[in-house]
Design an enzyme around this catalytic site. Sequence first.
Site, PDB file in Angstrom:
ATOM      1  N   ASN A  13       0.884  -1.173   0.000  1.00  0.00           N
ATOM      2  CA  ASN A  13       0.000   0.000   0.000  1.00  0.00           C
ATOM      3  C   ASN A  13       0.918   1.219   0.000  1.00  0.00           C
ATOM      4  O   ASN A  13       1.500   1.559   1.017  1.00  0.00           O
ATOM      5  CB  ASN A  13      -0.877  -0.020   1.263  1.00  0.00           C
ATOM      6  CG  ASN A  13      -1.660   1.278   1.438  1.00  0.00           C
ATOM      7  OD1 ASN A  13      -1.766   2.080   0.509  1.00  0.00           O
ATOM      8  ND2 ASN A  13      -2.204   1.481   2.636  1.00  0.00           N
ATOM      9  N   TRP A  14       1.026   1.825  -1.180  1.00  0.00           N
ATOM     10  CA  TRP A  14       1.995   2.924  -1.317  1.00  0.00           C
ATOM     11  C   TRP A  14       1.531   4.214  -0.643  1.00  0.00           C
ATOM     12  O   TRP A  14       2.312   5.135  -0.460  1.00  0.00           O
ATOM     13  CB  TRP A  14       2.272   3.182  -2.796  1.00  0.00           C
ATOM     14  CG  TRP A  14       3.232   2.198  -3.400  1.00  0.00           C
ATOM     15  CD1 TRP A  14       3.700   1.051  -2.822  1.00  0.00           C
ATOM     16  CD2 TRP A  14       3.853   2.289  -4.685  1.00  0.00           C
ATOM     17  NE1 TRP A  14       4.565   0.424  -3.670  1.00  0.00           N
ATOM     18  CE2 TRP A  14       4.682   1.149  -4.826  1.00  0.00           C
ATOM     19  CE3 TRP A  14       3.778   3.204  -5.743  1.00  0.00           C
ATOM     20  CZ2 TRP A  14       5.431   0.916  -5.976  1.00  0.00           C
ATOM     21  CZ3 TRP A  14       4.526   2.972  -6.892  1.00  0.00           C
ATOM     22  CH2 TRP A  14       5.347   1.847  -7.002  1.00  0.00           C
ATOM     23  N   LYS A  15       0.222   4.312  -0.356  1.00  0.00           N
ATOM     24  CA  LYS A  15      -0.334   5.561   0.218  1.00  0.00           C
ATOM     25  C   LYS A  15      -0.004   6.728  -0.726  1.00  0.00           C
ATOM     26  O   LYS A  15       0.011   6.530  -1.931  1.00  0.00           O
ATOM     27  CB  LYS A  15       0.198   5.764   1.636  1.00  0.00           C
ATOM     28  CG  LYS A  15       0.040   4.501   2.486  1.00  0.00           C
ATOM     29  CD  LYS A  15       0.272   4.713   3.942  1.00  0.00           C
ATOM     30  CE  LYS A  15       0.078   3.385   4.675  1.00  0.00           C
ATOM     31  NZ  LYS A  15       0.099   3.531   6.124  1.00  0.00           N
ATOM     32  N   HIS A  99      -9.413   1.838   4.473  1.00  0.00           N
ATOM     33  CA  HIS A  99      -8.163   1.952   5.235  1.00  0.00           C
ATOM     34  C   HIS A  99      -8.374   2.927   6.397  1.00  0.00           C
ATOM     35  O   HIS A  99      -9.106   3.909   6.271  1.00  0.00           O
ATOM     36  CB  HIS A  99      -7.036   2.436   4.317  1.00  0.00           C
ATOM     37  CG  HIS A  99      -5.697   2.354   4.965  1.00  0.00           C
ATOM     38  ND1 HIS A  99      -5.251   3.320   5.832  1.00  0.00           N
ATOM     39  CD2 HIS A  99      -4.738   1.399   4.917  1.00  0.00           C
ATOM     40  CE1 HIS A  99      -4.055   2.966   6.270  1.00  0.00           C
ATOM     41  NE2 HIS A  99      -3.722   1.797   5.738  1.00  0.00           N
ATOM     42  N   GLU A 101      -6.660   5.248   7.529  1.00  0.00           N
ATOM     43  CA  GLU A 101      -6.360   6.656   7.223  1.00  0.00           C
ATOM     44  C   GLU A 101      -7.533   7.308   6.519  1.00  0.00           C
ATOM     45  O   GLU A 101      -7.799   8.494   6.720  1.00  0.00           O
ATOM     46  CB  GLU A 101      -5.071   6.746   6.393  1.00  0.00           C
ATOM     47  CG  GLU A 101      -3.848   6.459   7.245  1.00  0.00           C
ATOM     48  CD  GLU A 101      -2.697   5.814   6.496  1.00  0.00           C
ATOM     49  OE1 GLU A 101      -2.666   5.859   5.256  1.00  0.00           O
ATOM     50  OE2 GLU A 101      -1.815   5.239   7.181  1.00  0.00           O
ATOM     51  N   GLU A 171      -5.816  -4.528  10.370  1.00  0.00           N
ATOM     52  CA  GLU A 171      -4.776  -3.528  10.596  1.00  0.00           C
ATOM     53  C   GLU A 171      -5.050  -2.771  11.890  1.00  0.00           C
ATOM     54  O   GLU A 171      -5.822  -1.794  11.893  1.00  0.00           O
ATOM     55  CB  GLU A 171      -4.742  -2.534   9.430  1.00  0.00           C
ATOM     56  CG  GLU A 171      -4.384  -3.164   8.104  1.00  0.00           C
ATOM     57  CD  GLU A 171      -3.672  -2.181   7.185  1.00  0.00           C
ATOM     58  OE1 GLU A 171      -2.630  -2.557   6.663  1.00  0.00           O
ATOM     59  OE2 GLU A 171      -4.137  -1.054   7.024  1.00  0.00           O
ATOM     60  N   GLY A 177       2.351   2.337  10.685  1.00  0.00           N
ATOM     61  CA  GLY A 177       3.370   3.377  10.538  1.00  0.00           C
ATOM     62  C   GLY A 177       4.051   3.760  11.838  1.00  0.00           C
ATOM     63  O   GLY A 177       4.762   4.753  11.905  1.00  0.00           O
ATOM     64  N   SER A 217       3.097  -2.109  10.298  1.00  0.00           N
ATOM     65  CA  SER A 217       4.542  -2.248  10.537  1.00  0.00           C
ATOM     66  C   SER A 217       5.069  -3.654  10.241  1.00  0.00           C
ATOM     67  O   SER A 217       5.980  -4.119  10.913  1.00  0.00           O
ATOM     68  CB  SER A 217       4.884  -1.823  11.967  1.00  0.00           C
ATOM     69  OG  SER A 217       4.528  -0.460  12.170  1.00  0.00           O
ATOM     70  N   GLY A 238       2.773  -1.086   4.222  1.00  0.00           N
ATOM     71  CA  GLY A 238       2.957   0.318   3.872  1.00  0.00           C
ATOM     72  C   GLY A 238       4.426   0.638   3.660  1.00  0.00           C
ATOM     73  O   GLY A 238       4.996   0.388   2.597  1.00  0.00           O
TER      74      GLY A 238
HETATM   75  P1  PGA Z   1       2.755   0.288   7.586  1.00  0.00           P
HETATM   76  O1  PGA Z   1       1.322   0.561   6.898  1.00  0.00           O
HETATM   77  O2  PGA Z   1       3.240  -1.033   7.061  1.00  0.00           O
HETATM   78  O3  PGA Z   1       3.610   1.441   7.149  1.00  0.00           O
HETATM   79  O4  PGA Z   1       2.527   0.243   9.057  1.00  0.00           O
HETATM   80  C1  PGA Z   1       0.422  -0.476   6.710  1.00  0.00           C
HETATM   81  C2  PGA Z   1      -0.859   0.067   6.119  1.00  0.00           C
HETATM   82  O5  PGA Z   1      -1.272   1.163   6.513  1.00  0.00           O
HETATM   83  O6  PGA Z   1      -1.488  -0.574   5.240  1.00  0.00           O
END
Ligand code: PGA
Length: 257
Positions: A13-15, A99, A101, A171, A177, A217, A238
């Site tokens: 997931n590149w965001k 997600h 976010e 998640e 993150g 993470s 991510g």
């Molecule tokens: P992260 O993000 O691996 O940077 O914790 C995962 C995600 O939000 O899908």
Amino acid sequence: MNRRYRKTIIAGNWKMNKTATETKKFAEELKTMLPKAKWCDVVVCVPFVNIPAAIRAFKDMRVAIGAEDLFYEKSGAYTGEVSADMLKDLGVKYVIIGHSERRQYFGETDVTVNKKVLAALEVGLHPIICVGETLEQREMGITMELIALQTKAAFAGVPAEKARKCVIAYEPVWAIGTGKTATAEQANEVCNAIRATIRHLYGARVARSVTIQYGGSMNPANAAELLAQPDVDGGLIGGAALVPEKFTAIINAANQE
Ligand code: PGA
């Protein structure tokens, strides 16, 4: 993982990261590193504007392209939005929905998540449905109830034959993150509870065949232990998915026989 009944899927997931030019460079680097073994499916979910570049760049690789969101209406006066048909037409296979976010910063709710899941399935996209609790909710001891609720809401009105096409990503919001990973046991416990919810909704056969990922993470150091859990069927990654070496190391961890 349990490859006998369901796919193992490693998805990046590149965001809001990388330009189209950087997308091409990433694909070229990944190509030199991807393992030959095919025990897991690989997906890269990129920002909308990078999708055409990603489709081109990953064309000859065993990598499917995903989007990070969509809007649930078919078409019309929704300035700035992107529909399921538009994604499908470009060759997109997966789409992340709900997600944390998007829930936190863009007003996504269980209701909009459900509408987006239905819209994705209608055109044949595979939704990657995100569920997860905040630290506060975990400390209150309501993780299991909350996850069951989010899962049931996301699947409202989805028939069994389409439920099989969905991927669920557990998640925990506190692990995204932050460098704080759920322990393998915590991840498996919740993934197992999600499978129980699917079993309750659709029966044992569908529950057995649905891929449930862990995200938060995940990195080369912890991937093997997380993926060794019976109900953790892959990862939604991510930060580590932005670096070809790290993403490859996680794919390698999922490729163990
Ligand atoms: P992260 O993000 O691996 O940077 O914790 C995962 C995600 O939000 O899908």
